[in-house]
Design an enzyme around this catalytic site. Structure first.
Site, PDB file in Angstrom:
ATOM      1  N   GLY A   1       0.771  -1.245   0.000  1.00 33.63           N
ATOM      2  CA  GLY A   1       0.000   0.000   0.000  1.00 33.63           C
ATOM      3  C   GLY A   1       0.798   1.288   0.000  1.00 33.63           C
ATOM      4  O   GLY A   1       0.265   2.342   0.365  1.00 33.63           O
ATOM      5  N   SER A   2       2.064   1.244  -0.468  1.00 30.77           N
ATOM      6  CA  SER A   2       2.827   2.506  -0.473  1.00 30.77           C
ATOM      7  C   SER A   2       2.223   3.503  -1.475  1.00 30.77           C
ATOM      8  O   SER A   2       2.219   4.718  -1.222  1.00 30.77           O
ATOM      9  CB  SER A   2       4.312   2.262  -0.763  1.00 30.77           C
ATOM     10  OG  SER A   2       4.504   1.796  -2.071  1.00 30.77           O
ATOM     11  N   ASN A   3       1.691   3.007  -2.581  1.00 34.07           N
ATOM     12  CA  ASN A   3       1.033   3.928  -3.531  1.00 34.07           C
ATOM     13  C   ASN A   3      -0.263   4.477  -2.952  1.00 34.07           C
ATOM     14  O   ASN A   3      -0.581   5.653  -3.152  1.00 34.07           O
ATOM     15  CB  ASN A   3       0.767   3.218  -4.863  1.00 34.07           C
ATOM     16  CG  ASN A   3       2.010   3.157  -5.718  1.00 34.07           C
ATOM     17  OD1 ASN A   3       2.395   4.146  -6.326  1.00 34.07           O
ATOM     18  ND2 ASN A   3       2.670   2.011  -5.734  1.00 34.07           N
TER      19      ASN A   3
ATOM     20  N   MET B   1      -4.052  -7.373  -6.836  1.00 38.21           N
ATOM     21  CA  MET B   1      -3.519  -8.571  -7.477  1.00 38.21           C
ATOM     22  C   MET B   1      -4.597  -9.463  -8.102  1.00 38.21           C
ATOM     23  O   MET B   1      -4.536 -10.677  -8.012  1.00 38.21           O
ATOM     24  CB  MET B   1      -2.672  -9.374  -6.467  1.00 38.21           C
ATOM     25  CG  MET B   1      -1.518  -8.574  -5.891  1.00 38.21           C
ATOM     26  SD  MET B   1      -0.477  -7.791  -7.148  1.00 38.21           S
ATOM     27  CE  MET B   1       0.407  -9.210  -7.753  1.00 38.21           C
ATOM     28  N   ARG B   2      -5.590  -8.813  -8.701  1.00 38.05           N
ATOM     29  CA  ARG B   2      -6.648  -9.571  -9.375  1.00 38.05           C
ATOM     30  C   ARG B   2      -6.971  -8.914 -10.704  1.00 38.05           C
ATOM     31  O   ARG B   2      -7.015  -7.686 -10.777  1.00 38.05           O
ATOM     32  CB  ARG B   2      -7.946  -9.532  -8.568  1.00 38.05           C
ATOM     33  CG  ARG B   2      -7.950 -10.469  -7.475  1.00 38.05           C
ATOM     34  CD  ARG B   2      -9.211 -10.485  -6.673  1.00 38.05           C
ATOM     35  NE  ARG B   2      -8.909 -11.289  -5.518  1.00 38.05           N
ATOM     36  CZ  ARG B   2      -8.872 -12.605  -5.531  1.00 38.05           C
ATOM     37  NH1 ARG B   2      -9.205 -13.258  -6.608  1.00 38.05           N
ATOM     38  NH2 ARG B   2      -8.520 -13.278  -4.463  1.00 38.05           N
ATOM     39  N   LEU B   3      -7.238  -9.765 -11.684  1.00 35.48           N
ATOM     40  CA  LEU B   3      -7.678  -9.246 -12.984  1.00 35.48           C
ATOM     41  C   LEU B   3      -9.183  -9.018 -12.905  1.00 35.48           C
ATOM     42  O   LEU B   3      -9.929  -9.929 -12.527  1.00 35.48           O
ATOM     43  CB  LEU B   3      -7.342 -10.281 -14.064  1.00 35.48           C
ATOM     44  CG  LEU B   3      -7.388  -9.817 -15.508  1.00 35.48           C
ATOM     45  CD1 LEU B   3      -6.408  -8.676 -15.755  1.00 35.48           C
ATOM     46  CD2 LEU B   3      -7.064 -10.995 -16.433  1.00 35.48           C
TER      47      LEU B   3
ATOM     48  N   ASN C   1      -4.453   2.089 -13.651  1.00 35.97           N
ATOM     49  CA  ASN C   1      -3.528   1.135 -13.019  1.00 35.97           C
ATOM     50  C   ASN C   1      -2.125   1.706 -13.097  1.00 35.97           C
ATOM     51  O   ASN C   1      -1.802   2.446 -14.028  1.00 35.97           O
ATOM     52  CB  ASN C   1      -3.573  -0.214 -13.744  1.00 35.97           C
ATOM     53  CG  ASN C   1      -2.671  -1.251 -13.076  1.00 35.97           C
ATOM     54  OD1 ASN C   1      -2.636  -1.356 -11.841  1.00 35.97           O
ATOM     55  ND2 ASN C   1      -1.934  -2.017 -13.871  1.00 35.97           N
TER      56      ASN C   1
ATOM     57  N   HIS D   1       1.915   0.506 -13.176  1.00 35.98           N
ATOM     58  CA  HIS D   1       2.726  -0.688 -13.444  1.00 35.98           C
ATOM     59  C   HIS D   1       4.202  -0.275 -13.470  1.00 35.98           C
ATOM     60  O   HIS D   1       4.557   0.727 -14.097  1.00 35.98           O
ATOM     61  CB  HIS D   1       2.307  -1.302 -14.784  1.00 35.98           C
ATOM     62  CG  HIS D   1       3.027  -2.575 -15.061  1.00 35.98           C
ATOM     63  ND1 HIS D   1       2.693  -3.771 -14.449  1.00 35.98           N
ATOM     64  CD2 HIS D   1       4.087  -2.849 -15.856  1.00 35.98           C
ATOM     65  CE1 HIS D   1       3.517  -4.719 -14.860  1.00 35.98           C
ATOM     66  NE2 HIS D   1       4.372  -4.187 -15.718  1.00 35.98           N
TER      67      HIS D   1
END
Ligand code: GRF
Length: 197
Positions: free
Chosen positions: A11-13, A89-91, A106, A108
């Protein structure tokens, strides 16, 4: 202007986004966290920051459809107009993406389309490239795919370790993601490209 940050882990972002909101750098009426992992550190970060947490544990639902339907119901309660995936971590299903088309971002840790997937930093490091980077993009039905909103280049230095490179990438992420969210809310997303940190 109500934002939902989706995160599964550290959760740093999430914290960088909340900090930018608290500093008035992003004008958001409310922010919530959606988390799919009961023990995730991001939940503690949210509690400390006074951010409401919606915990949706996939194990509590018999199908992805039910899992996403429960999330959608909560998002509509809070009138969410932007979703920021930050280590979620889910599509998301095509139906979910369709419902929030052009309203899901998102982040990346590579210069997409290079190095998609969960080991993007390690993959770039092992390729011994002179640089890699960070991408914020709109989410579509494919993983790590969709219109690029912002990208920033990060040098891979000769004396870098994987850990030092990761650290530098994360600090760039923490600047780039709030900038991208700000662009979304200012309606400038169509023309915004190539901003550098
Ligand atoms: C970040 O590197 C982000 O680019 C990727 O997942 C990581 C999440 O890190 N999608 P954190 O949980 O925000 O610290």
């Amino acid at each position: 202007m109500n934002l939902a940050v989706f995160a599964s882990g550290n959760g740093s972002n999430f914290s960088a986004i909340v900090k930018a909101i608290k500093q008035g750098k992003i004008k958001v009426h409310s922010v919530i966290l959606v988390c799919d992992k009961p023990g995730a550190f991001v939940i503690r970060r949210a509690q400390k920051a006074g951010v409401r947490v919606i915990l949706a544990d996939r194990k509590d639902f018999s199908s992805r459809k039910d899992f996403e339907a429960a999330i959608i119901k909560r998002l509509s309660c809070y009138k969410i107009d932007l979703i920021a995936l930050a280590g979620f971590m889910r599509l998301l299903s095509p139906a979910f993406v369709k419902k929030y088309r052009n309203r899901i971002l998102n982040i990346h840790p590579s210069l997409l389309p290079a190095f998609k997937g969960t080991h993007a930093i390690k993959d770039a490091f092992e390729h011994k490239l002179p640089f890699t980077g960070v991408t914020v993009h709109l989410v579509d039905e494919e993983m790590d795919h969709g219109r690029v909103i912002l990208q920033a280049q990060v040098a891979i230095k000769p004396n870098d370790s994987l850990a030092s490179l990761e650290k530098r990438i994360h600090s760039v992420e923490h600047k780039l993601y709030p900038q991208a969210i700000k662009l979304f809310y200012s309606g400038k997303i169509k023309s915004a490209r190539g901003l550098r940190c």
